[in-house]
Structures are given as C-alpha cells and as structure tokens.
Design a protein around this motif. Structure first.
Motif, PDB file in Angstrom:
ATOM      1  N   VAL A  21       4.575  -3.127  -0.030  1.00 52.07           N
ATOM      2  CA  VAL A  21       5.026  -3.494  -1.195  1.00 52.07           C
ATOM      3  C   VAL A  21       4.566  -4.376  -1.839  1.00 52.07           C
ATOM      4  N   GLY A  22       4.622  -5.500  -1.057  1.00 53.48           N
ATOM      5  CA  GLY A  22       3.993  -7.346  -1.807  1.00 53.48           C
ATOM      6  C   GLY A  22       2.718  -7.416  -1.748  1.00 53.48           C
ATOM      7  N   ARG A  23       1.844  -5.607  -0.771  1.00 52.16           N
ATOM      8  CA  ARG A  23      -0.172  -5.250  -0.684  1.00 52.16           C
ATOM      9  C   ARG A  23       0.534  -5.124  -2.169  1.00 52.16           C
ATOM     10  N   LEU A  24       0.577  -4.151  -2.705  1.00 54.31           N
ATOM     11  CA  LEU A  24       0.852  -3.830  -3.732  1.00 54.31           C
ATOM     12  C   LEU A  24       0.947  -4.139  -4.965  1.00 54.31           C
ATOM     13  N   LEU A  25       1.930  -4.947  -5.136  1.00 52.25           N
ATOM     14  CA  LEU A  25       2.236  -5.698  -6.214  1.00 52.25           C
ATOM     15  C   LEU A  25       1.057  -7.091  -6.678  1.00 52.25           C
ATOM     16  N   HIS A  26       1.142  -7.326  -4.774  1.00 52.60           N
ATOM     17  CA  HIS A  26       0.226  -8.364  -5.216  1.00 52.60           C
ATOM     18  C   HIS A  26      -1.632  -7.932  -5.306  1.00 52.60           C
ATOM     19  N   ASP A  27      -2.308  -6.892  -5.143  1.00 55.64           N
ATOM     20  CA  ASP A  27      -3.339  -6.056  -5.295  1.00 55.64           C
ATOM     21  C   ASP A  27      -2.952  -5.736  -7.205  1.00 55.64           C
TER      22      ASP A  27
END
Lengths: 431, 313
Positions: A21-27
C-alpha cells in the motif's frame, strides 16, 4: 475526470500488505511532504535505517506499537487515468471480519501471497471471501519475488497452486502477477528483472478494470428509504402536495412512464417523474440516489421495494443463505436475529445450521455452531415477507446483515442463496 | 451555499450508464443521510461554517428536497472563531430555516468547568461541551464532516461509528460495515457518529463546491491579513491569537484551507482568489490540509486518535 475504482487488500500477516500500500501511494505520488516527514521522523526514532512505509497506513497507536494492522484503513490515490479508494485490510485471522468489510464494496480484491510460502490458510480464506462476496475481479500479487532471485519456476509453482484453489472456488477473473512491493517490481511499471513475465504491472491492471455492471441490462430494484411528504415543511409553497419515494437505485434503469410493482404489497403503478433535488431527470440508473414520484397515490413505506413490474422478486418468509460469522459469540440453531436487507429490517429465527465451510477441502461439513470468522450455510425463517432474491442475481438485493436484537451489534454478513429453500442445492458453496 | 443545484460542467463519464466520480460520492452521501435519518429518532448535524460542513448541509438539503433538512444543526463554539465564519453560519441557518444549537466553550471556562490551556488552543476543549450538548439534546445520531483522507486515525473510521455512553470511540472493536447496509442501532445512552463524506478527498470537496456553485466563507479565498509566524504557520493577529514579542506581525496575501479555532489554525500564503484557482492549488500542493494548518494535530503522533477516543469528532 476519471471514475472511481474501489479495491481491497488481503493476505496473511507479514506478506507485505502495508508495504504494498505504501508503495502504491508512493509510486502514484500520493504521499505528501508532511506525511513523509512524519514517517521518516518516526522511523529514525525507532532506529530504522530507511523509511518504514507501513507507518503511513498503520494509524492507530496499538498498530504502531505492535507493528501490525488491526483495522481497515481507507486510502485515496489517483493516477492520470483513474481515482482509487483502497481499503487496507488486516491479515491476522482474528480480523478476518475486516477483510469481509473491505471486500463487500470492492470492485477488485488485491491478495498478497509470499512467493516463498505459497498458498496458506489465510489465502484460501480470503479467496473464499472474494468468491462468496462475488468481488468482480481478483488480482493476486505474488510478493517478494526479489527474495527468490526472480526465479520463474518458483513463481509458476505458486501460480499453479493459486489457480487450483481459485478454480475450486469458481473464481473466474483472476490475474496473477509477480511483484516486489519493497523494491517496486511490476507495481507501477513492468520490471526488467522478470523478463519471463509478459503480463501487465499491478497498477496497469487496476487502471483498466471496468467498474460495476452495466445497469441497463438489469431489472429495476429500488429500496424505498424515505418517504418525502413535506407539506408545511416544504422549502417552497409549490411543493406542499409533493409525495416522493427517496432511495438509491440498487440495480437497473428507471424512466418516467415505466410500469413498476411495489413489494411486498404487490400494487402496481407507473413512474410519473424522477427528481434529484430540484433537477428532474429523463432517466436514472444504479447507483444513483434519486426520488421517484408515481402516478397513483398508493401506500408505500420505508422498507418497500419498487421493482420492474414484469421481473420482480417473490416476497418470501424462508431464506437459504451463506453467512460470514463476524461476532465473538457463536451462532446456534434457534437464535433470534434481525435481518437487514436493503431498507427493510425484519425479525428472524435461524431455523437450521446446515453446514460449515471447511477451508482446506472447500466443501461443507456438518456443524453445531458457527464461530468468529466461520463461513456457514443457514436457513432463516422471517417474521414478515421479504422481497429478496439470490445474491448471484443482485449484489445489493441479495445481501443482508444479521444484527443482534439485544446488543445491537452486527453479527454476520449474509448472502441469499435461494429465497425458495426447497429448490436449493445444499452442497453448493459457489453462489 | 447556493439554493439551486447547478449542473456539473466537466465531470463526464466515459461510457453510457456510468456515473462520474463526484456523482458516485454524492449518491453515497445522500444515501447515508437518508438511511440514518430514517432509522434514528434525533439526528443533529455538526455545522461550523467550514467547507466540509457546508458541503454536508448542501447534500442534506438535496437528500430531503423539497422538504427542509429534517434535523437541527449544532455548532461547538470555541469562542475563538473567525467573525466571517460566524456571520456565514448565521446567514446559512437563517436561509435554510434551520434550528441552530450552539455549545459554547467560553461558558465552560467562565464558570470553571474547563480551564484554559497553557498553549491557548481551545480545540481539545470542545469535547466536553459537544458531549454535553449531545446528552442535553438527546441526539442519537451526530453527522460530522470528517473525511478519511484528513488524518491517519480518521482513515480508520467507519461511516456509521458507535460511541458509548461516555462518547468514547473504540477503534479496536468497530462494527464491520458491509455493502451499503449501515447498522445504526445502539443501546440507550449510546449514539452514533455518522460521516457521509468519509470517501471524499479535499480535492473532491473543492470540485464539488465548484460544480454545485456553493458559497463559502470569504477566508477560504486569498485576501490580505495581518499574520505572524509560529511553528511554521501563519497565524492571524487577532484578540484571541496575539503574537509574542519575537513574532513580528506582517501583512500578507493568504487564504485558509481549514477554518477552526483562530488560535491554532494557520493560513497559507496563496493568491488563489477563485474556486478554480483553489482547485489548481490543492491539486498541486505538497502538504496535507492538516499538516499545513492545524497546530493541535502536531501535539503528538496520536493526537487525533487520543481526542477521538475521548469523544472528539
């Protein structure tokens, strides 16, 4: 402007959901500077070398203390093509009810599987939930592919196992993607490190999935929520005699002139007009909230269902259903409950508990009770006629809650298998 | 807030029978208003004159049109409000023919039930007057404009969220919330908080304000104001928020992203003097609404969660 896609995450503990989830938000550049500052500060205070993206989503004190996700968190992000509502659901088995919560409104469930561990009991449980709730699309992110050196054979073995379980549950639209949430492989962009994988990256899949069904092919289902008869309380004198039936269209399309039936009374009439506040509409469709006016003055109350006259559910007092049991106290035969379906709440007795789903074999077993997180098949006897229909026909009209009449809590998520129990197939778990 | 519901301009869906994003959110919020109002006895809507509560009232007016909004509005007045907002509040309530209930923090301070805090902020002091007003009004459903995108504890909120007899939120034991079936039942003494804007973001609020042509208090748009710098924020120079000796007052062109207690709500430097310019600014910002402008959320990592557990909204 884009349309909304609702997605829910699922998977076992420590398979990297919060990181994904953090990765999706980050990317998708959805993390703002002050949020990132806070994550970096707390990560530093804890002696971590990098920023722990899971801190973005674990918002409760107890979650941060224990390093686990306890409850669903809702996140919002967007790409140039679409906006997303993400229900970040916990993986612990005791919080499976929150996975059910997140999945009930989801267009797609993104299920994480650790490539090193393959299919676990939680994977089966979450796939079963996706199947029972008829989540339209399932995407399996086979995570931590970096930890097996991007090995194709390892991925293929897990993929085969997943497809076997998914087929057994009758899941149709299942996409399997090798990813590394930590590094970002196949998340926003296709990775160079998995040349053997020719499919799309996760975000590409999510951007292209269709949302919702085309309501124009479905019969009208309109649960009456509220009768609007302002009389002296009208905003304008012209509307003193106004009488409208307010609700949200659960399925189908409605136009002025359509012939409708009101259930359970069975009275018929025609649609005189459709209002959305002071705007009159030529047609309305699911999931719009509107107010219908009818040609005839008939007695309609909250809880009634307005439906297409020539294709409407038959009101019934006996319902055969699947339930996800979400309460601490177990379910026994003979329990008195409330059934909330659409805008109608009726008393009911659990006449029989027919089976409990065995998550290993995915078949029903005899059971004396259902406990927290169990999935079972029950027969309900209702105190009043309920115009309902199988969940397979309508994700809204066939869904219900079981509510505790004394303590007021929500006991179960229910899905109607058959509103005519004598015709149902007791062994069928795929509804 | 305008009384006519202007058609939306650029929110066209891509295929037939598909709703635009704003239409989906509007439909969901109207559904929630109707469900809870139909099932509970005494709802009330928290109305501060801030943009979220203004959008709430607009949606409630749509949900029950052509009837009036069938519940009163409640304002917890910290005594540190912006005068423009109080003026806006009173005009709106008058225009819609609503009953306004005001719970005043100042009354509690005057008679000693609450003590002024050392840091001067009154936001945390709102909880007790709010809970007392809920008890006095015997309200069983309290509509609030909270959005899940505001803050990480709010991201955990259910749309219909149970509060016990002390007004407490128990985030570890929330009811599952399934489909669009909301269980608002509760035992005597308990009540529910209801958040129809849960799934909206700040940007969507502004796009909706543009689409529906909703009037807001003027301080949401760029204007000149005497401000001073504290904790990285521009605070208004006012009788309730005075600069310290080392905090020089300067005149700047600013606007507010949130309107709360004057003593802890910061302005942002901005020349966005129209809705369209605000939308462009919000779309490009690198700071969250609360991170930019709310001092009280910076008190600790779990400041909002802790206040919510006590009964704050």
């Amino acid at each position: 402007m884009s349309t909304l896609l609702r997605l829910a995450t699922a998977g076992s503990v420590d398979d990297g959901k919060s990181t994904l989830v953090g990765r999706l938000l980050h990317d998708t550049k959805s993390i703002l500077a002050d949020q990132m500052d806070a994550v970096e500060r707390v990560s530093r205070e804890r002696g971590l070398t990098g920023a722990d993206l899971a801190l973005l989503t674990d918002g409760l004190r107890a979650e941060r203390e224990q390093g686990i996700t306890i409850d669903v968190a809702y996140r919002y992000f967007a790409t140039p093509r679409r906006s997303f509502i993400l229900a970040d659901c916990p993986g612990h088995v005791q919080y499976t009810r929150n996975t059910v919560t997140g999945s009930s409104t989801a267009d797609v469930i993104v299920l994480l599987v650790d490539v090193r561990h393959g299919v676990l009991e939680q994977t089966r449980r979450h796939l079963a939930v996706a199947s029972l709730l008829r989540v339209p699309h399932v995407v399996i992110a086979v995570n931590k592919i970096d930890l097996v050196d991007y090995d194709e054979a390892t991925f293929r073995a897990v993929e085969t196992e997943i497809r076997h379980v998914a087929d057994g549950l009758g899941l149709i639209d299942v996409t399997v993607i090798p990813v590394s949430a930590l590094i970002g492989d196949n998340i926003a962009d296709r990775s160079d490190l998995t040349p053997w994988y020719s499919g799309p990256a996760l975000l590409e899949v999510l951007e292209e999935l269709p949302t919702g069904d085309d309501p124009s092919h479905q019969p009208l289902r309109f649960p009456v929520q509220y009768v609007i008869r302002p009389q002296s309380g009208a905003v304008d004198e012209r509307y003193r005699e106004y009488r409208g039936y307010a609700g949200r269209i659960a399925a189908g399309v409605v136009r002025p002139g359509d012939e409708i039936i009101v259930l359970p009374s069975g009275k018929r009439s025609r649609v005189a007009g459709i209002d959305l506040a002071d705007k009159e509409l030529d047609e309305a469709y699911a999931p719009q909230s509107v107010t219908l006016r009818l040609i005839d003055e008939i007695d309609i109350a909250r809880g009634d269902l307005i439906a297409t006259a020539e294709d409407s559910p038959r009101p019934t007092r006996d319902v055969d259903a699947l339930v996800c049991w979400l309460a601490e106290r177990p379910l026994h035969e003979g329990a008195r409950v409330l059934v909330k379906n659409g805008a109608r709440t009726v008393q009911a007795i659990v006449r029989s508990l027919d089976a409990k789903l065995d998550l290993d074999t995915l078949v029903g077993q005899p059971a004396e009770r259902l406990e927290l997180n169990d999935i079972g098949r029950v027969r309900l006897h209702l105190a009043a006629d309920l115009p309902t229909e199988p969940y397979a026909r309508g994700r809204h009209t066939g869904a219900f809650l079981l509510v505790d009449p004394q303590q007021a809590g929500t006991l179960a998520a229910g899905m109607v298998v058959s509103a005519d129990p004598d015709s149902g197939d007791d062994t069928d778990w795929v509804i | 807030m305008s009384t006519d519901f202007a058609p939306y301009l650029d929110d066209a869906p891509t295929r037939p029978y598909e709703l635009s994003q704003l239409d989906v959110l509007e439909s969901e919020a109207i559904h929630i208003f109707r469900e809870v109002t139909a099932e509970l006895e005494r709802p009330v809507l928290l109305f501060s004159g801030g943009k979220d509560s203004v959008v709430m009232l607009h949606l409630a007016a749509k949900a029950f049109w052509p009837g009036k909004v069938p519940f009163p509005v409640l304002h917890v007045d910290t005594g540190h409000n912006f005068p423009e907002v109080l003026d806006y509040r009173d005009r709106t309530v008058e225009r819609l023919g609503l009953t306004l209930v005001v719970a005043k923090v100042q009354d509690y301070i005057d008679d000693g039930r609450l003590a002024e805090r050392a840091d001067g902020t009154r936001n945390p002091l709102q909880t007790q007057p709010l809970l007392d007003a809920i008890a006095a009004g015997r309200y069983d459903a309290v509509y609030g404009g909270g959005r899940r995108d505001e803050e990480k504890a709010r991201a955990k909120e259910r749309i219909v969220s149970l509060r016990d007899e002390f007004g407490q939120w128990d985030p570890r034991n929330q009811r599952p919330e399934l489909w669009d079936l909301y269980n608002a039942r509760h035992r005597p003494g308990e009540h529910v908080r209801v958040f129809p804007l849960s799934n909206w973001t700040e940007l969507e609020i502004w796009r909706y304000i543009e689409r529906e042509n909703i009037e807001l208090p003027s301080l949401y748009y760029a204007h000149e104001r005497d401000v001073f710098r504290r904790d990285g924020m521009w605070l208004s120079d006012s009788p309730v928020s005075r600069p310290r000796e080392d905090e020089p007052v300067v005149r700047k062109v600013v606007r507010y992203r949130t309107v709360g207690d004057m003593s802890c709500t910061g302005a942002v430097e901005s020349d966005a003097d129209s809705v369209a310019k605000v939308i462009a600014e919000v779309a490009a910002t690198t700071l969250t609404e609360r991170g930019a402008t709310r001092a009280d959320d910076r008190l600790s990592e779990a400041a909002m969660e802790d206040r919510k557990k006590e009964g704050y909204f």
